[in-house]
Design an enzyme around this catalytic site. Structure first.
Site, PDB file in Angstrom:
ATOM      1  N   HIS A 154      21.619  76.675  64.273  1.00 44.22           N
ATOM      2  CA  HIS A 154      22.434  77.559  64.011  1.00 44.22           C
ATOM      3  C   HIS A 154      22.793  78.644  64.939  1.00 44.22           C
ATOM      4  CE1 HIS A 154      24.936  79.469  60.833  1.00 44.22           C
ATOM      5  NE2 HIS A 154      24.241  80.688  60.992  1.00 44.22           N
ATOM      6  N   CYS A 181      35.068  66.390  68.972  1.00 41.79           N
ATOM      7  CA  CYS A 181      35.208  67.715  68.509  1.00 41.79           C
ATOM      8  C   CYS A 181      33.810  68.079  68.172  1.00 41.79           C
ATOM      9  CB  CYS A 181      36.033  67.386  67.072  1.00 41.79           C
ATOM     10  SG  CYS A 181      35.552  66.290  65.980  1.00 41.79           S
TER      11      CYS A 181
END
Lengths: 558, 91
Positions: free
Chosen positions: A185, A483
């Site tokens: 994260h 992506c």
């Protein structure tokens, strides 16, 4: 002479300098916490701690308009009579104050978790209140990010999503963590913010708060008490980097003019408005989950279309690749929950959920068709979690029935990559989701920080799977894009272009460096770099070999 | 004891912002207010955790009770609040 330089793993490039602000980890109640001698005093102590926590949260809310609603709601939990009463009951049963708070929080958490959906998500806020109150009764610093008064280098063991909600983004110049990895994260957040980040820095959490550190997010270096010469060198490099990146603009292409479209990853209307104003060729990944995850019933087609119009408008005639709903047991929908699963990453998620509940995908596609018609946007939809040609064909037929012109598939399951010849033949394009592709190729959970080395997108096995997908693309004449976060690594972008990828979609802040990297290399050179990477024995070897073989102009500014 | 039955109008049910607004209003009455489902034990309407743990969904009927001076007026205002879609209102 600069002080001590420590080495970690650079996960977001750039350099910055500032004082260390430590994010305190939550503390657990000590195993040897004594039973309270005076139950009344212990109860009063708990009440005082909860009041202090509520006051602190209110003060934070006043200083941070963005996160104020969350912080105010959390303060309300801290003031709740029921929580204090439940804790007092545990004191009465002989628990010390810290354990009593923990037990009271656990009771409510269990009730919320049983309710599921949105209620279960609120458990994080409740646990945050508990952690703060426990720290307060134990007399240790409150867990989480302290309020920042100026430019700061935020240092933590690892940053959890909940901790970053209250992060004052205006003042964070760099992030350094002791744990974490390339796909953690922290790395994703730093990339979004366009600030340097270093993870896996040994001893990070014992850095003295207030110490000035210089962070180099490319080299993965953190220098304590840097001298003027180092700061000057970093400043020069920042300027060189800014000048180099500003020197190229427009559509992405290699030095010899081979086009590689540069696209943005977005997850909502705000992202769309911000990215639409950037020098990007459109959107390569629009995550649509935000529309559904907090809803208690499937939004109407018109409600969905309204949101989609707002997302499409900023891009005019540029392409917007929309990933259809990627929900499942880990991201459950209140209105289409197929129940608990032992292993949600391998369960009925993505297209598999939509095949079980076709009304979900049909209403989403109908809404997208409406929004595409009204805005004239170049909408291309793709399905997540496709493994077989049959699934691709099923999705393509739904898309055609909805009247949308182009369908595609995410290639994130190795099966789809290996059989891309057949999978891609059913649709118009493919898009490699390299984060999940790495997870499934390496059999390593993306949520498990300890496995982050296995999830490195430079893993030669992952590159081989990407190459297999590209081979199928070239055989069928279907374009294949990327992506995942790997598309935003300038060196890896060269490798991907060399493997045959025709578009790269990333956090918009990363586009300039990738555009610059491509402009320095010919397609032939990219192919040679791809061969170099695939010939390597390990992820680290692949990265090093490509860096060494890439243009010195690129390494000089990154 | 005065009592009212009302249907939850908020499209997301009684959690998050709607729950916070309701609990603030209940606290504002200065009375002992309870909320619950027919045939189940009611919870303290001034407790955000209690109200959230109730988990009342959109379209569900709940029963409000209050005791003390002005209980009827207080209940009317709380019924009016729950009859609006609190989540759709900006603020």
């Amino acid at each position: 002479m600069s002080g001590d330089t420590r080495h970690g793993v650079g996960v977001s490039p750039g350099t910055a300098v500032g004082p260390v602000v430590q994010v305190a980890p939550p503390v657990r109640p000590p195993d040897d916490e004594p039973a309270p001698a005076d139950a009344e005093a212990a109860t009063a102590q708990i009440q005082a701690a909860l009041a202090t926590v509520a006051g602190d949260l209110d003060a934070q809310a006043a200083a941070n308009a963005h996160a104020a609603p969350i912080l105010k709601a959390t303060a309300m939990i801290a003031r709740d009579k029921g929580l204090a009463k439940a804790a007092a009951k545990h004191v009465g049963a002989g628990l010390g104050p810290a354990h009593a708070i923990e037990a009271a929080v656990a009771e409510y958490a269990a009730q919320f978790e049983a309710l599921g959906g949105y209620f279960a998500e609120r458990v994080t806020d409740l646990k945050d209140v508990g952690d703060r109150a426990i720290a307060e009764v134990l007399g240790v610093p409150a867990p989480g990010v302290p309020s920042l008064s100026g430019p700061s280098v935020v240092v933590a063991h690892d940053l959890a999503p909940a901790q970053t909600a209250a992060l004052d983004r205006a003042h964070v110049v760099a992030i350094v963590t002791e744990a974490g990895g390339r796909t953690s994260h922290t790395a994703i957040l730093a990339a979004q913010m366009g600030i340097p980040a270093v993870v896996q820095l040994h001893g990070a959490t014992s850095l003295e708060p207030g110490t000035t550190v210089a962070v180099d997010g490319e080299a993965g270096e953190v220098t304590l008490d840097p001298d003027m010469a180092l700061l000057e060198a970093q400043r020069e490099r920042r300027e060189r980097r800014a000048a180099a990146l500003a020197g190229v603009s427009g559509p992405g292409a290699t030095r010899d003019g081979h086009a590689v479209a540069l696209l943005a990853n977005i997850g909502g209307v705000d992202d769309a408005v911000a990215a639409g104003a950037q020098d990007v060729e459109g959107v390569g990944l629009f995550r649509t989950e935000f529309l559904y995850l907090s809803a208690t019933a499937l939004p109407s087609v018109e409600e969905q279309a309204d949101v989609y119009r707002k997302v499409l408008e900023p891009f005019g005639s540029r392409r917007v690749v929309v990933r259809t709903l990627d929900a499942g047991a880990d991201k459950p929908l209140a209105f289409a929950n197929l129940g608990e699963e032992e292993n949600p990453a391998l369960g009925r998620r993505g297209l598999r959920l939509c095949q079980a509940k076709p009304e979900l995908i049909d209403s989403q596609l109908a809404a997208l068709a409406l929004a595409a018609r009204d805005t004239g946007a170049d909408v291309r939809v793709m399905a997540p979690m496709v493994a077989t040609a049959e699934e691709a064909a099923w999705f393509a037929s739904r898309v055609a029935a909805a009247g949308l012109p182009k369908s595609g598939v995410m290639i994130e399951v190795p099966a789809a990559a290996l059989r891309s010849r057949h999978v891609l033949a059913e649709v118009d394009f493919g898009s490699l989701g390299t984060n999940d592709l790495a997870q499934y190729t390496m059999a390593a959970d993306r949520m498990e920080g300890e496995l982050s080395d296995l999830l490195d997108p430079w893993q030669p096995a992952v590159l081989d799977v990407v190459a297999a997908a590209c081979a199928g693309g070239s055989e069928t004449g279907r374009p294949v894009g990327v992506c995942g976060e790997s598309a935003g690594d300038p060196f890896l972008a060269l490798v991907l272009a060399g493997l045959g990828v025709s578009s790269l979609s990333m956090a918009p802040k990363k586009v300039a460096a990738v555009r610059f990297a491509l402009s320095l290399h010919s397609l032939e050179e990219c192919r040679a770099l791809a061969d170099t990477a695939r010939a390597a024995r390990s992820a680290a070897d692949a990265r090093e070999a490509v860096r060494a073989a890439a243009s010195p102009e690129l390494t000089a500014v990154l | 004891m005065p009592q009212r039955t009302v249907t939850i109008a908020s499209s997301v049910g009684l959690h998050a912002r709607p729950a916070a607004l309701f609990v603030e209003a209940a606290q504002g009455t200065g009375l002992d207010v309870e909320i619950g489902r027919a045939g189940e034990e009611a919870v303290d309407a001034t407790s955000i955790l209690g109200v959230m743990a109730l988990g009342a969904k959109h379209g569900e009927e709940v029963i409000l009770t209050a005791d003390g001076d002005g209980a009827d007026a207080a209940l009317e205002s709380l019924v009016a609040l729950l009859s609006r879609d609190l989540d759709a209102e900006e603020g």
